[in-house]
Design an enzyme around this catalytic site. Structure first.
Site, PDB file in Angstrom:
ATOM      1  N   ALA A   1      -3.370  -1.280   0.895  1.00 50.80           N
ATOM      2  CA  ALA A   1      -3.345   0.173   1.050  1.00 50.80           C
ATOM      3  C   ALA A   1      -3.253   0.902  -0.284  1.00 50.80           C
ATOM      4  O   ALA A   1      -3.622   2.071  -0.374  1.00 50.80           O
ATOM      5  CB  ALA A   1      -2.182   0.586   1.945  1.00 50.80           C
ATOM      6  N   TYR A  51       2.942  -2.505  -4.209  1.00 54.91           N
ATOM      7  CA  TYR A  51       1.568  -2.227  -4.633  1.00 54.91           C
ATOM      8  C   TYR A  51       1.200  -3.057  -5.870  1.00 54.91           C
ATOM      9  O   TYR A  51       0.652  -2.559  -6.844  1.00 54.91           O
ATOM     10  CB  TYR A  51       1.353  -0.729  -4.859  1.00 54.91           C
ATOM     11  CG  TYR A  51       1.590   0.074  -3.605  1.00 54.91           C
ATOM     12  CD1 TYR A  51       0.676   0.025  -2.557  1.00 54.91           C
ATOM     13  CD2 TYR A  51       2.742   0.840  -3.446  1.00 54.91           C
ATOM     14  CE1 TYR A  51       0.894   0.730  -1.385  1.00 54.91           C
ATOM     15  CE2 TYR A  51       2.967   1.548  -2.272  1.00 54.91           C
ATOM     16  CZ  TYR A  51       2.041   1.485  -1.249  1.00 54.91           C
ATOM     17  OH  TYR A  51       2.258   2.183  -0.091  1.00 54.91           O
ATOM     18  N   ASP A  91      -1.034 -14.519   3.790  1.00 58.09           N
ATOM     19  CA  ASP A  91      -0.830 -13.159   3.307  1.00 58.09           C
ATOM     20  C   ASP A  91      -0.569 -13.292   1.805  1.00 58.09           C
ATOM     21  O   ASP A  91      -0.160 -14.351   1.327  1.00 58.09           O
ATOM     22  CB  ASP A  91       0.355 -12.521   4.035  1.00 58.09           C
ATOM     23  CG  ASP A  91       0.615 -11.102   3.586  1.00 58.09           C
ATOM     24  OD1 ASP A  91      -0.345 -10.328   3.443  1.00 58.09           O
ATOM     25  OD2 ASP A  91       1.797 -10.769   3.364  1.00 58.09           O
ATOM     26  N   ASP A 128       1.011 -10.592  -0.834  1.00 57.04           N
ATOM     27  CA  ASP A 128       2.267 -10.057  -1.356  1.00 57.04           C
ATOM     28  C   ASP A 128       3.433 -10.437  -0.442  1.00 57.04           C
ATOM     29  O   ASP A 128       3.415 -10.169   0.750  1.00 57.04           O
ATOM     30  CB  ASP A 128       2.182  -8.534  -1.479  1.00 57.04           C
ATOM     31  CG  ASP A 128       1.047  -8.093  -2.396  1.00 57.04           C
ATOM     32  OD1 ASP A 128       0.742  -8.821  -3.358  1.00 57.04           O
ATOM     33  OD2 ASP A 128       0.454  -7.031  -2.141  1.00 57.04           O
TER      34      ASP A 128
END
Length: 177
Positions: free
Chosen positions: A55, A21, A10, A12
């Site tokens: 996202a 973000y 992964d 972040d």
């Protein structure tokens, strides 16, 4: 041996500090031991593949080009340490995306679904049984399990210490699930 070995990561919260973000190369801050972990992965002969929900693209916080620039900055910095991430897979889809083209109730690529991992397995000829994933959330581990890959949780500390414990021939660190 039926395929290549890979360590899926992964992004972040595992490789870089999650500033919410995160997308600006100027804000790239590596987790402790992350660059050293990447060097260990490559020295052990594994592919290093990032699988990351993004996202922020679907929500309109940043563009796909900005995300790619962040990934390029990561690899430029890693090159100074003699390693690189082999591939980045991302999912911009989200059930509440403000950009309609990225609004999807349950996209197959969005973790906990395994789509990104399955694509990488197909693209790179990866053997899931000889691979693993390191994430910082249960959704990461669920996606790994659904793809037939062992999943492990990174709970902070030095990422290279976790990698050392997970590589074959070394004792497990106890932080995996």
């Amino acid at each position: 041996m039926t395929g290549r070995s890979a360590i899926f990561l992964d992004r972040d919260g595992v490789l870089n500090v999650d500033h919410g973000y995160t997308h600006d190369p100027a804000s790239l801050q590596w987790q402790p031991g992350a660059r050293e972990a990447m060097a260990l992965i490559k020295q052990a002969g594994y592919l290093a593949i990032v699988v990351t929900n993004q996202a922020g693209i679907g929500r309109g916080y940043y563009t796909e080009a900005q995300m790619h620039a962040f990934h390029e900055a990561m690899n430029r910095d890693l090159a100074r340490h003699g390693c690189a991430i082999d591939a980045f897979y991302f999912c911009a889809y989200h059930p509440e995306a403000s950009r309609p083209e990225f609004r999807h109730r349950d996209h197959p690529d969005r973790k906990p679904n395994p789509g990104m991992i399955l694509k990488a397995i197909a693209d790179w000829g990866i053997d899931p049984a000889r691979s693993l994933l390191i994430g910082d959330r249960d959704t990461d581990v669920t996606a790994a399990r659904r793809a037939g890959v062992a999943g492990h949780i990174y709970q902070g500390g030095r990422l290279d210490d976790l990698i050392r414990g997970l590589l074959p021939g070394r004792p497990a660190s106890g932080s995996g699930r």
